[in-house]
Design a protein around this motif. Structure first.
Motif, PDB file in Angstrom:
ATOM      1  N   ASP A 493       0.850  -1.206   0.000  1.00  0.00           N
ATOM      2  CA  ASP A 493       0.000   0.000   0.000  1.00  0.00           C
ATOM      3  C   ASP A 493       0.877   1.245   0.000  1.00  0.00           C
ATOM      4  O   ASP A 493       0.620   2.219  -0.700  1.00  0.00           O
ATOM      5  N   LEU A 494       1.912   1.175   0.823  1.00  0.00           N
ATOM      6  CA  LEU A 494       2.809   2.307   1.001  1.00  0.00           C
ATOM      7  C   LEU A 494       3.533   2.647  -0.303  1.00  0.00           C
ATOM      8  O   LEU A 494       3.631   3.806  -0.693  1.00  0.00           O
ATOM      9  N   THR A 495       4.004   1.597  -0.998  1.00  0.00           N
ATOM     10  CA  THR A 495       4.685   1.801  -2.288  1.00  0.00           C
ATOM     11  C   THR A 495       3.758   2.529  -3.262  1.00  0.00           C
ATOM     12  O   THR A 495       4.163   3.470  -3.946  1.00  0.00           O
ATOM     13  N   ALA A 496       2.481   2.087  -3.292  1.00  0.00           N
ATOM     14  CA  ALA A 496       1.506   2.713  -4.196  1.00  0.00           C
ATOM     15  C   ALA A 496       1.291   4.181  -3.812  1.00  0.00           C
ATOM     16  O   ALA A 496       1.222   5.062  -4.677  1.00  0.00           O
ATOM     17  N   ALA A 497       1.198   4.452  -2.504  1.00  0.00           N
ATOM     18  CA  ALA A 497       0.977   5.824  -2.036  1.00  0.00           C
ATOM     19  C   ALA A 497       2.184   6.710  -2.362  1.00  0.00           C
ATOM     20  O   ALA A 497       2.035   7.855  -2.803  1.00  0.00           O
ATOM     21  N   GLU A 498       3.380   6.163  -2.156  1.00  0.00           N
ATOM     22  CA  GLU A 498       4.597   6.948  -2.449  1.00  0.00           C
ATOM     23  C   GLU A 498       4.694   7.270  -3.940  1.00  0.00           C
ATOM     24  O   GLU A 498       5.054   8.383  -4.335  1.00  0.00           O
ATOM     25  N   ALA A 499       4.338   6.265  -4.770  1.00  0.00           N
ATOM     26  CA  ALA A 499       4.392   6.474  -6.227  1.00  0.00           C
ATOM     27  C   ALA A 499       3.396   7.560  -6.643  1.00  0.00           C
ATOM     28  O   ALA A 499       3.718   8.445  -7.449  1.00  0.00           O
ATOM     29  N   ARG A 500       2.192   7.536  -6.064  1.00  0.00           N
ATOM     30  CA  ARG A 500       1.179   8.533  -6.407  1.00  0.00           C
ATOM     31  C   ARG A 500       1.628   9.921  -5.936  1.00  0.00           C
ATOM     32  O   ARG A 500       1.458  10.916  -6.640  1.00  0.00           O
ATOM     33  N   ALA A 501       2.223   9.993  -4.747  1.00  0.00           N
ATOM     34  CA  ALA A 501       2.702  11.284  -4.230  1.00  0.00           C
ATOM     35  C   ALA A 501       3.765  11.869  -5.171  1.00  0.00           C
ATOM     36  O   ALA A 501       3.734  13.065  -5.491  1.00  0.00           O
ATOM     37  N   ARG A 502       4.708  11.019  -5.636  1.00  0.00           N
ATOM     38  CA  ARG A 502       5.758  11.502  -6.560  1.00  0.00           C
ATOM     39  C   ARG A 502       5.150  12.013  -7.856  1.00  0.00           C
ATOM     40  O   ARG A 502       5.540  13.052  -8.388  1.00  0.00           O
ATOM     41  N   GLN A 503       4.146  11.271  -8.347  1.00  0.00           N
ATOM     42  CA  GLN A 503       3.486  11.662  -9.605  1.00  0.00           C
ATOM     43  C   GLN A 503       2.793  13.025  -9.449  1.00  0.00           C
ATOM     44  O   GLN A 503       2.889  13.891 -10.318  1.00  0.00           O
ATOM     45  N   LEU A 504       2.112  13.220  -8.322  1.00  0.00           N
ATOM     46  CA  LEU A 504       1.416  14.486  -8.086  1.00  0.00           C
ATOM     47  C   LEU A 504       2.402  15.626  -7.837  1.00  0.00           C
ATOM     48  O   LEU A 504       2.164  16.768  -8.239  1.00  0.00           O
ATOM     49  N   GLN A 505       3.513  15.308  -7.179  1.00  0.00           N
ATOM     50  CA  GLN A 505       4.545  16.336  -6.964  1.00  0.00           C
ATOM     51  C   GLN A 505       5.114  16.810  -8.304  1.00  0.00           C
ATOM     52  O   GLN A 505       5.349  18.005  -8.506  1.00  0.00           O
ATOM     53  N   ALA A 506       5.291  15.872  -9.241  1.00  0.00           N
ATOM     54  CA  ALA A 506       5.816  16.226 -10.567  1.00  0.00           C
ATOM     55  C   ALA A 506       4.825  17.118 -11.313  1.00  0.00           C
ATOM     56  O   ALA A 506       5.217  18.057 -12.027  1.00  0.00           O
ATOM     57  N   VAL A 513       2.734  18.971  -2.306  1.00  0.00           N
ATOM     58  CA  VAL A 513       2.133  17.655  -2.029  1.00  0.00           C
ATOM     59  C   VAL A 513       2.862  16.982  -0.867  1.00  0.00           C
ATOM     60  O   VAL A 513       4.082  16.812  -0.901  1.00  0.00           O
ATOM     61  N   GLY A 514       2.109  16.607   0.182  1.00  0.00           N
ATOM     62  CA  GLY A 514       2.671  15.879   1.328  1.00  0.00           C
ATOM     63  C   GLY A 514       2.132  14.459   1.356  1.00  0.00           C
ATOM     64  O   GLY A 514       1.154  14.132   0.671  1.00  0.00           O
ATOM     65  N   LEU A 515       2.742  13.614   2.179  1.00  0.00           N
ATOM     66  CA  LEU A 515       2.332  12.208   2.262  1.00  0.00           C
ATOM     67  C   LEU A 515       2.274  11.775   3.728  1.00  0.00           C
ATOM     68  O   LEU A 515       3.192  12.051   4.501  1.00  0.00           O
ATOM     69  N   VAL A 516       1.186  11.120   4.129  1.00  0.00           N
ATOM     70  CA  VAL A 516       1.130  10.489   5.455  1.00  0.00           C
ATOM     71  C   VAL A 516       0.687   9.036   5.308  1.00  0.00           C
ATOM     72  O   VAL A 516      -0.142   8.719   4.456  1.00  0.00           O
ATOM     73  N   HIS A 517       1.263   8.165   6.139  1.00  0.00           N
ATOM     74  CA  HIS A 517       0.873   6.752   6.122  1.00  0.00           C
ATOM     75  C   HIS A 517       1.113   6.148   7.497  1.00  0.00           C
ATOM     76  O   HIS A 517       1.747   6.773   8.366  1.00  0.00           O
ATOM     77  N   GLY A 518       0.603   4.951   7.707  1.00  0.00           N
ATOM     78  CA  GLY A 518       0.624   4.320   9.030  1.00  0.00           C
ATOM     79  C   GLY A 518       2.000   3.986   9.571  1.00  0.00           C
ATOM     80  O   GLY A 518       2.158   3.816  10.772  1.00  0.00           O
ATOM     81  N   GLN A 519       3.006   3.870   8.693  1.00  0.00           N
ATOM     82  CA  GLN A 519       4.333   3.453   9.171  1.00  0.00           C
ATOM     83  C   GLN A 519       5.251   4.624   9.526  1.00  0.00           C
ATOM     84  O   GLN A 519       6.378   4.430   9.948  1.00  0.00           O
TER      85      GLN A 519
END
Length: 695
Positions: A493-506, A513-519
């Motif tokens: 899940d985290l990998t998918a979220a990180e990839a989406r965050a990078r895409q939106l940052q670009a 764009v910031g990112l939060v997750h459970g870990q």
């Protein structure tokens, strides 16, 4: 209070039943059957009509038929692996009995040519002609009486045959005694229900599909017995809690008056009603145990604050416990302006407080200087002492055990308890889980809350969504972007979220764009959330950690990716994160085509309604109670006969009857009191019996 002797046989070992050895008992454990009593409440889910027919032509294949036949010939296979056929004729046609991996001597012995036999089994058409493969029963005329006209079909587990299960159920029924009636005679007559033993006999010997339905009188009665025992247990716990005595925390209203005068809006009718119910409970000499249930954004915070202020007015303190630090800090932020208006000192206590700062906070709590304390589990640690804790408010109760609820309440003397949940719960679930509590429901939205526009779109239009987002943040708006639960593992899940965050940052700019997750470490997560709450971060990409409670009024866009993979309750909670400010809000549900029928139904419902209670009922109807409860609410009882999804009416009736019986005629010395005690023993409600003993 010892178990009545007449129930002893029902609680004996399964191996005492004829035909059940240690292996059979072990197999039955797979069905949750450990005693003969459990077999009584393991009801058939089907019935086979075994009545004798003249010919297999009288049934519409595929179907079970029982016919008398004459054996004409045996046709053993020439090659291994081919079926063995026995040609027979009934009253009007010839057809084969088909056997795979057959043993010739056995077949010749049981189906001798020229003799007549009764065969019963499933008839199917092969090339348009009837045949019966592996009959369930092959009987002589003398044995015909052993075949029931209607054969019950029971659930099975590995290592358990249908025949063994039927035999065990019959043996358990033979042990069932006649018991004194525990249901109110007027209710029994009005419902047309049979006695307990007759209900068992009817339920285990159905003669038609209609008798398998939950509304069939025998089954409805047995379901009611389970629900009555459950509600009686909750009512005994409730009565015992009240008998422990409470303290009147009446208050004169001067602090509440200041808060209400400072509000920029008038409370809703539901808020006023709930606040009055809580105020009356707190003013009474009995201890309050109440559930405040409100939909997303229904205004529970104000109602809770009025209750906390009443505790302070009465000369005591109030505490609010939240399951996470983010939620505790948010409650503090929401309550602080109200506390300021009332002139009451508030304190926040979490696990992060250490050393001298913690010691200073504990001193203010112990002296009573802190009128209202907000915190996490840290509130009920041993070194936390209150001057006079009169009210404990527990937020998102399903995240805490009952023991934790009591631990906080024990920090004071006869402390009133108010439990809150923002998860709309179907009525039957609320009664099953919180039946020992009185319930207040907030079913109106505060004035000024604008409806949220919900749109549904396929993921292949992602570029359009990002372009729309760019325009919106250019206008100063903020957005959540929730990533899907791709797998059961947080890492993927985290990998998918990180990839989406990078895409939106670009696409939108790295700083936007910031990112939060459970870990993430708590401090890091809180820092990102704080930037978003302050308006410094336009877009927050998140896994579902933001589901409950996060409040950022300026955020007006919610994008939920792969919305088809979420349940209704979760989608509703996520959508509730927007629509909290002045701007018109939008929730965009992105789905992966093609949609399953149930996913399509969920997304359609989301578009149609914002009513969390309606969505909760629909969610339960669609997914079944087990999925809706999930791990979060695993404290829910398991019933063998009762069906919470469809028998909410019976649960309501059981609660009313249980409370009435307890107040008017439940003394173990009366006839009905004795009968109700037997019911509690029968339904293994040991905790209720213990409370009766010590009560």
């Amino acid at each position: 209070m010892p178990r009545p002797e007449l129930l002893f046989p029902l609680f004996s070992e399964l191996t005492k039943l004829p035909g059940i050895g240690p292996k059979g008992a072990q197999a039955m454990a797979g069905l949750g059957v450990e005693r003969p009593r459990d077999l009584l409440f393991t009801l058939p889910h089907g019935v086979i009509d075994r009545r004798l027919k003249r010919s297999v032509m009288e049934v519409q294949a595929p179907a079970v038929a029982t016919v008398e036949v004459r054996i004409l010939s045996h046709d053993a296979p020439a090659r291994k692996g081919r079926p063995y056929r026995v040609l027979v004729e009934d009253g009007s046609t010839r057809f084969p009995l088909v056997f795979f991996h057959a043993r010739t001597p056995w077949l010749e012995r049981h189906l001798p040519v020229g003799e007549r036999r009764i065969v019963s089994g499933r008839v199917e058409l092969f090339d348009g002609h009837p045949q019966m493969a592996h009959p369930d029963h092959i009987l002589t005329r003398a044995e015909a009486g052993t075949l029931p006209a209607h054969e019950p079909v029971y659930p099975l587990a590995a290592g358990l045959t249908a025949k063994a299960m039927r035999k065990a159920a019959e043996a358990a029924l033979d042990l069932a005694p006649d018991l004194e009636e525990w249901i109110d005679p007027h209710l029994l007559a009005s419902k047309g229900w049979p006695s307990w033993r007759d209900a068992l006999l009817l339920a285990h010997h159905p003669e038609a599909a209609a008798e398998l339905g939950r509304d069939a009188p025998a089954r409805a009665r047995l379901a009611y017995d389970e629900l009555l025992a459950h509600q009686l247990t909750l009512a005994i716990a409730r009565q015992r809690e009240r008998r422990r005595g409470g303290r009147s925390s009446k208050g004169d209203g001067h602090l509440r008056g200041k808060v209400l005068a400072a509000l920029p809006f008038a409370p809703t009718g539901a808020q006023t009603r709930a606040a009055a119910e809580i105020a009356a409970d707190m003013a009474a000499e009995t201890r309050m145990s109440r559930l405040l249930q409100g939909d997303v954004g229904a205004g529970k915070t104000l109602v809770a604050m009025l209750a906390l202020l009443q505790a302070v007015e009465a000369g005591g303190q109030g505490a609010m416990m939240a399951p996470t630090e983010i939620l505790a800090r948010q409650h503090l932020a929401g309550l602080a302006p109200l506390a300021e208006a009332a002139g009451v000192t508030m304190e926040l206590l979490t696990g992060r407080d250490t050393g001298q700062a913690r010691a200073a906070k504990l001193a203010r709590i112990a002296s009573g200087e802190a009128g209202i304390v907000v915190g996490t589990h840290a509130l009920f640690q041993a070194d936390v002492a209150f001057s006079d804790l009169r009210l404990a408010v527990i937020d998102e109760q399903h995240r805490f055990g009952v023991a934790q609820r009591q631990e906080l309440a024990q920090k004071g003397m006869a402390t009133d308890v108010l439990v809150m949940t923002a998860t709309p719960i179907p009525r039957s679930l609320a009664l099953a889980q919180y039946g020992d509590l009185d319930v207040s429901v907030l079913d109106e939205k505060p004035p000024g809350r604008k409806p949220i526009r919900t749109a549904v779109m396929p993921t292949d239009r992602l570029d359009e969504v990002v372009a729309h987002l760019a325009r919106a943040i250019g206008e100063g708006r903020q957005a959540y972007w929730v990533c899907p639960l791709v797998e059961e593992t947080e890492t993927i899940d985290l990998t998918a979220a990180e990839a989406r965050a990078r895409q939106l940052q670009a696409a939108l700019g790295a700083e936007k764009v910031g990112l939060v997750h459970g870990q993430m470490p708590h401090a890091e997560k809180d820092a990102v959330m704080a930037r978003f709450a302050a308006g410094d971060l336009p877009v927050l990409v998140a896994t579902t950690v933001i589901e409950v409670g996060v409040d950022v009024p300026n955020a007006s866009i919610m994008v939920i990716e792969r919305a088809d993979s979420f349940g209704l309750a979760q989608l509703h909670q996520l959508r509730g994160r927007v629509g909290r400010g002045a701007a018109a809000s939008t929730c965009l549900l992105l789905y992966q085509a093609p949609l399953t029928p149930s996913a399509e139904r969920r997304l359609t419902l989301m578009r149609e309604t914002e009513d969390g209670f309606r969505l909760a009922e629909e969610d339960m109807a669609m997914r079944g109670i087990g999925d809706v409860i999930g791990r979060a609410q695993s404290g829910l009882p398991r019933f063998r006969v009762a069906d919470l999804e469809h028998q909410a009416g019976l649960m309501t009736l059981a609660q009313r009857e249980a409370r009435a019986a307890l107040e008017t005629e439940f003394a173990p010395l009366t006839d009905r009191g004795r009968a109700l005690t037997v019911l509690l023993w029968l339904m293994q409600r040991d905790e209720a019996l213990r409370l009766l003993d010590v009560g």
